[in-house]
Write an enzyme that holds these catalytic residues in place. Structure first.
Site, PDB file in Angstrom:
ATOM      1  N   ARG A  24       0.909  -1.136   0.043  1.00  0.00           N
ATOM      2  CA  ARG A  24       0.026  -0.062  -0.340  1.00  0.00           C
ATOM      3  C   ARG A  24       0.922   1.241   0.123  1.00  0.00           C
ATOM      4  O   ARG A  24       0.746   2.161   0.343  1.00  0.00           O
ATOM      5  CB  ARG A  24      -1.129   0.142   1.369  1.00  0.00           C
ATOM      6  CG  ARG A  24      -1.658  -1.803   1.297  1.00  0.00           C
ATOM      7  CD  ARG A  24      -2.718  -1.827   0.408  1.00  0.00           C
ATOM      8  NE  ARG A  24      -3.736  -1.232  -0.553  1.00  0.00           N
ATOM      9  CZ  ARG A  24      -5.270  -0.432   0.305  1.00  0.00           C
ATOM     10  NH1 ARG A  24      -5.165  -1.480   1.176  1.00  0.00           N
ATOM     11  NH2 ARG A  24      -6.099   0.987   0.106  1.00  0.00           N
ATOM     12  N   ARG A  28      -2.149   6.514   0.459  1.00  0.00           N
ATOM     13  CA  ARG A  28      -2.110   6.518   1.713  1.00  0.00           C
ATOM     14  C   ARG A  28      -1.403   7.921   2.084  1.00  0.00           C
ATOM     15  O   ARG A  28      -2.100   8.064   2.964  1.00  0.00           O
ATOM     16  CB  ARG A  28      -2.334   5.059   2.311  1.00  0.00           C
ATOM     17  CG  ARG A  28      -3.119   4.173   2.430  1.00  0.00           C
ATOM     18  CD  ARG A  28      -2.944   3.092   2.951  1.00  0.00           C
ATOM     19  NE  ARG A  28      -4.229   2.475   3.177  1.00  0.00           N
ATOM     20  CZ  ARG A  28      -4.856   1.356   3.551  1.00  0.00           C
ATOM     21  NH1 ARG A  28      -3.796   0.688   4.380  1.00  0.00           N
ATOM     22  NH2 ARG A  28      -5.501   0.472   4.110  1.00  0.00           N
ATOM     23  N   ASP A  74      -6.701  -1.295  -7.450  1.00  0.00           N
ATOM     24  CA  ASP A  74      -7.540  -1.606  -5.838  1.00  0.00           C
ATOM     25  C   ASP A  74      -7.973  -3.290  -6.696  1.00  0.00           C
ATOM     26  O   ASP A  74      -8.020  -3.746  -7.763  1.00  0.00           O
ATOM     27  CB  ASP A  74      -8.716  -1.087  -5.853  1.00  0.00           C
ATOM     28  CG  ASP A  74      -8.656  -1.414  -3.822  1.00  0.00           C
ATOM     29  OD1 ASP A  74      -8.511  -0.795  -3.498  1.00  0.00           O
ATOM     30  OD2 ASP A  74      -9.941  -2.269  -4.363  1.00  0.00           O
ATOM     31  N   TYR A 151     -15.815  -9.715  -0.919  1.00  0.00           N
ATOM     32  CA  TYR A 151     -16.484  -8.541  -0.467  1.00  0.00           C
ATOM     33  C   TYR A 151     -18.306  -8.673  -2.037  1.00  0.00           C
ATOM     34  O   TYR A 151     -18.411  -8.328  -1.903  1.00  0.00           O
ATOM     35  CB  TYR A 151     -15.666  -8.028  -1.608  1.00  0.00           C
ATOM     36  CG  TYR A 151     -14.501  -7.087  -0.533  1.00  0.00           C
ATOM     37  CD1 TYR A 151     -15.309  -6.610  -0.121  1.00  0.00           C
ATOM     38  CD2 TYR A 151     -13.316  -7.803  -1.290  1.00  0.00           C
ATOM     39  CE1 TYR A 151     -13.864  -5.625   0.890  1.00  0.00           C
ATOM     40  CE2 TYR A 151     -12.501  -7.286   0.492  1.00  0.00           C
ATOM     41  CZ  TYR A 151     -12.530  -6.471   1.079  1.00  0.00           C
ATOM     42  OH  TYR A 151     -11.535  -5.536   1.785  1.00  0.00           O
TER      43      TYR A 151
HETATM   44  O1  CP3 Z   1      -0.012  -1.150  -2.535  1.00  0.00           O
HETATM   45  C1  CP3 Z   1      -0.337  -0.440  -3.392  1.00  0.00           C
HETATM   46  O2  CP3 Z   1      -0.765   1.059  -2.676  1.00  0.00           O
HETATM   47  C2  CP3 Z   1      -1.109  -0.274  -4.433  1.00  0.00           C
HETATM   48  C3  CP3 Z   1      -3.154   0.499  -4.355  1.00  0.00           C
HETATM   49  C4  CP3 Z   1      -3.629  -0.736  -4.211  1.00  0.00           C
HETATM   50  C5  CP3 Z   1      -4.713   0.170  -3.770  1.00  0.00           C
HETATM   51  N1  CP3 Z   1      -5.418  -1.032  -3.257  1.00  0.00           N
HETATM   52  C6  CP3 Z   1      -5.189   1.432  -3.433  1.00  0.00           C
HETATM   53  C7  CP3 Z   1      -6.210   1.811  -2.588  1.00  0.00           C
HETATM   54  C8  CP3 Z   1      -3.995  -1.969  -3.490  1.00  0.00           C
HETATM   55  C9  CP3 Z   1      -2.725  -2.767  -3.770  1.00  0.00           C
HETATM   56  C10 CP3 Z   1      -5.123  -2.795  -2.818  1.00  0.00           C
HETATM   57  C11 CP3 Z   1      -4.958  -3.515  -2.406  1.00  0.00           C
HETATM   58  C12 CP3 Z   1      -6.848  -3.993  -1.557  1.00  0.00           C
HETATM   59  N2  CP3 Z   1      -7.741  -2.870  -1.816  1.00  0.00           N
HETATM   60  C13 CP3 Z   1      -6.419  -5.171  -0.355  1.00  0.00           C
HETATM   61  C14 CP3 Z   1      -5.625  -5.342  -0.023  1.00  0.00           C
HETATM   62  C15 CP3 Z   1      -4.611  -5.391   0.410  1.00  0.00           C
HETATM   63  C16 CP3 Z   1      -5.172  -5.264   2.249  1.00  0.00           C
HETATM   64  O3  CP3 Z   1      -4.363  -4.145   2.291  1.00  0.00           O
HETATM   65  O4  CP3 Z   1      -5.236  -5.915   3.150  1.00  0.00           O
HETATM   66  C17 CP3 Z   1      -7.716  -4.327   0.004  1.00  0.00           C
HETATM   67  C18 CP3 Z   1      -8.316  -5.503   0.891  1.00  0.00           C
HETATM   68  C19 CP3 Z   1      -8.941  -3.886  -0.896  1.00  0.00           C
HETATM   69  C20 CP3 Z   1     -10.032  -3.095  -0.611  1.00  0.00           C
HETATM   70  C21 CP3 Z   1     -10.148  -1.547  -0.238  1.00  0.00           C
HETATM   71  N3  CP3 Z   1     -10.162  -0.878  -0.983  1.00  0.00           N
HETATM   72  C22 CP3 Z   1     -10.332  -1.604   0.895  1.00  0.00           C
HETATM   73  C23 CP3 Z   1     -11.326  -2.280   1.942  1.00  0.00           C
HETATM   74  C24 CP3 Z   1     -10.374   0.483   0.772  1.00  0.00           C
HETATM   75  C25 CP3 Z   1     -11.178   0.953   1.685  1.00  0.00           C
HETATM   76  C26 CP3 Z   1      -9.738   1.077   3.277  1.00  0.00           C
HETATM   77  C27 CP3 Z   1      -8.538   2.073   2.141  1.00  0.00           C
HETATM   78  O5  CP3 Z   1      -7.735   0.515   2.781  1.00  0.00           O
HETATM   79  O6  CP3 Z   1      -8.296   2.629   2.396  1.00  0.00           O
HETATM   80  C28 CP3 Z   1      -9.630   0.655  -0.358  1.00  0.00           C
HETATM   81  C29 CP3 Z   1      -9.606   1.273  -0.789  1.00  0.00           C
HETATM   82  C30 CP3 Z   1      -8.314   2.271  -1.620  1.00  0.00           C
HETATM   83  N4  CP3 Z   1      -7.584   1.277  -2.378  1.00  0.00           N
HETATM   84  C31 CP3 Z   1      -7.686   3.519  -1.413  1.00  0.00           C
HETATM   85  C32 CP3 Z   1      -6.380   3.399  -1.901  1.00  0.00           C
HETATM   86  C33 CP3 Z   1      -5.043   4.302  -2.085  1.00  0.00           C
HETATM   87  C34 CP3 Z   1      -8.230   4.521  -0.410  1.00  0.00           C
HETATM   88  C35 CP3 Z   1      -9.376   4.989  -1.289  1.00  0.00           C
HETATM   89  C36 CP3 Z   1      -8.712   6.526  -1.132  1.00  0.00           C
HETATM   90  O7  CP3 Z   1      -7.609   7.363  -1.351  1.00  0.00           O
HETATM   91  O8  CP3 Z   1     -10.031   7.411  -1.057  1.00  0.00           O
END
Ligand code: CP3
Length: 349
Positions: A24, A28, A74, A151
Site C-alpha cells: 500500500r 495513503r 485496487d 466482498y
Molecule cells: O500498494 C498500493 O498502494 C497499490 C494500490 C492498492 C490499493 N488497494 C489502493 C487503494 C492496493 C495494492 C490495494 C489492495 C487492496 N484493496 C486490498 C488488499 C491489501 C490489503 O490492504 O489487505 C484490499 C483488501 C482492498 C480493498 C479496499 N480498497 C478497501 C477495504 C479500501 C478502503 C479502506 C482503505 O484501505 O483505504 C480500499 C480503498 C483504497 N484502495 C484506497 C487506496 C489508495 C483508499 C481510497 C481513497 O484514496 O479514497
C-alpha cells in the site's frame, strides 16, 4: 534494469543487500498522492485514470527510494469487471449495490476479457513502465479468490464476513462455483498485467485469517494453487494475512515468495515454508509510529531474524494512512544500509 534486486531476490538468487518496498505504498501516506487524488472526488473513477494511476505509482520510487513500484489500482476492479459495480464510501470503505446470493447471480457473472474491461489497468502499467524507465521493477497484483469472494457475497467490508462465510457452510457447491469463476478471471487478468509489463505479481489474501485451517484448505488454497500453476512468466508472491496455518502449504505451492504478517515468527516460518522460497515481510505497520531510533532498531532486529538472504523487507500488512512519510523513509533507509556481507558473511560467499 538499473535496480533489479527485487527480481533477483524473488527468483531465489543471492543478493548484495535486502530489497525493500511497502504494501500500500502507492496511496495513503504521501501528500503528493493526496494532491493527485483530490482532483478526482470518486475513487472508482480515479483508479480508471491511467495517467494519474501511473503518476502515483511512481511517487514512492521517487520520494521514498523503494526498490519496486506497485501498480496503483485496487483488488475490487475484478468484481466490477465481472459485473458487480462498487463505490468507495469515505470512512466506510467499499460498498457493492448488488451481491452474489444464488446460482443465477453466479451464472450472470462474466469472466472478463482484460483488454476489454480492464484496459485502463493495462494502460497504467504501460505508462508506468515508460515513466520508470527501468529504474526498478513493477509489481502487478490481484486479490486472492477467497478475499474477492468475501466482498462479492458480503457486499462491503466486515469484521467477520459472516454473510460471506455463511455461503461456505450453507451452499458449498455454489461457493466453489463462484470461487472458480473468480479464479479464471484472475488468471486472465494477471497474465494481461504481465503482458503489459508487470515484472512480478502478488496475490493478496487479506481475509485469509477469518477462516479455520480446514475451511482455508477447502475454499482458498486450491484456487491460489491454480493461479500459481497457471502463471510461470514472472515471480509470484502469495500474501495470506492471518493464515499462519497455511505456511507449510505455501512452501509446497508453485509460488516464489511467501508474504508473512507481523504475528508470524521469521525463523519458525522458514522451518514451515522450507529453504527454497523467499520470505517477505513482516514489520508491524504500527512500529512506524515509533521514533526514528526505535524504527531503526526494530527494522534491524527483523532483518537479523530473516538472515539476510531470501528475504524481501516489507511491513506485515499495508502501511497505515497516518504514518509520516519520513518514518517510512527511515524504515526504507535502514534496510538499504544494512550490510549483509558484514552481518552474515557466510550468506554472501
Ligand atoms: O500498494 C498500493 O498502494 C497499490 C494500490 C492498492 C490499493 N488497494 C489502493 C487503494 C492496493 C495494492 C490495494 C489492495 C487492496 N484493496 C486490498 C488488499 C491489501 C490489503 O490492504 O489487505 C484490499 C483488501 C482492498 C480493498 C479496499 N480498497 C478497501 C477495504 C479500501 C478502503 C479502506 C482503505 O484501505 O483505504 C480500499 C480503498 C483504497 N484502495 C484506497 C487506496 C489508495 C483508499 C481510497 C481513497 O484514496 O479514497
Amino acid at each position: 534494469m538499473k535496480n533489479d534486486l527485487l527480481i533477483r531476490c524473488a527468483k531465489g538468487e543471492q543478493v548484495e543487500r535486502v530489497p525493500v518496498w511497502l504494501m500500500r505504498q502507492a496511496g495513503r501516506i504521501l501528500p503528493e498522492y493526496r494532491a493527485v487524488r483530490a482532483k478526482f472526488p470518486n475513487f472508482v473513477e480515479f483508479v480508471k485514470q491511467s495517467e494519474a494511476a501511473a503518476e502515483v505509482t511512481v511517487q514512492p520510487v521517487d520520494i521514498l527510494g523503494v526498490d519496486a513500484a506497485i501498480i496503483f489500482s485496487d483488488i475490487l476492479v475484478i468484481p466490477e469487471a465481472m459485473g458487480l459495480p462498487y463505490t468507495m464510501v469515505e470512512k466506510k470503505g467499499p460498498v457493492f449495490s448488488s451481491t452474489i446470493q444464488n446460482a443465477a447471480d453466479v451464472e450472470r457473472l462474466q469472466i472478463p476479457i482484460p483488454e476489454e474491461k480492464l484496459g485502463y489497468v493495462l494502460e497504467a502499467i504501460q505508462l508506468t513502465k515508460q515513466a520508470l524507465a527501468d529504474r526498478v521493477p513493477l509489481i502487478g497484483f490481484a486479490g486472492a479468490p477467497f478475499t474477492i469472494f468475501c466482498y462479492m457475497v458480503e457486499g462491503s467490508g466486515s469484521k467477520t464476513f459472516s454473510k460471506a462465510k455463511k455461503m461456505l457452510y450453507q451452499a458449498p457447491a455454489l461457493a466453489h462455483q463462484l470461487l472458480q469463476k473468480i479464479t479464471d478471471s484472475t488468471i486472465h487478468y494477471l497474465k494481461a498485467q504481465i503482458g503489459a509489463g508487470a515484472d512480478l505479481i502478488q496475490v493478496f489474501d487479506s481475509w485469509a485469517g477469518i477462516l479455520s485451517p480446514q475451511s482455508y484448505a477447502t475454499f482458498a488454497l486450491p484456487y491460489i494453487k491454480q493461479i500459481c500453476e497457471a502463471i510461470d512468466e514472472v515471480p509470484k508472491t502469495v500474501f495470506a494475512k492471518g493464515a499462519y496455518f497455511a505456511r507449510e502449504a505455501f512452501g509446497k505451492m508453485a509460488c516464489d515468495v511467501v508474504g508473512l504478517d507481523w504475528t508470524m515468527n521469521p525463523q519458525e516460518s522458514r522451518k514451515l515454508v522450507g529453504t527454497q522460497k523467499v520470505l517477505q515481510g513482516n514489520l508491524d505497520p504500527c512500529a512506524l509510529y515509533a521514533d526514528f531510533k526505535d524504527i531503526e532498531q526494530q527494522t534491524v532486529q527483523m532483518l537479523e531474524a530473516f538472515g539476510g538472504q531470501k528475504h524481501i523487507a516489507n511491513l506485515g500488512h499495508g502501511v497505515y494512512p497516518d504514518i509520516q512519510p519520513d518514518h517510512v523513509k527511515c524504515f526504507v533507509e535502514t534496510v538499504q544500509s544494512f550490510e549483509i556481507a558484514d552481518r552474515f558473511p557466510a550468506s554472501t560467499n
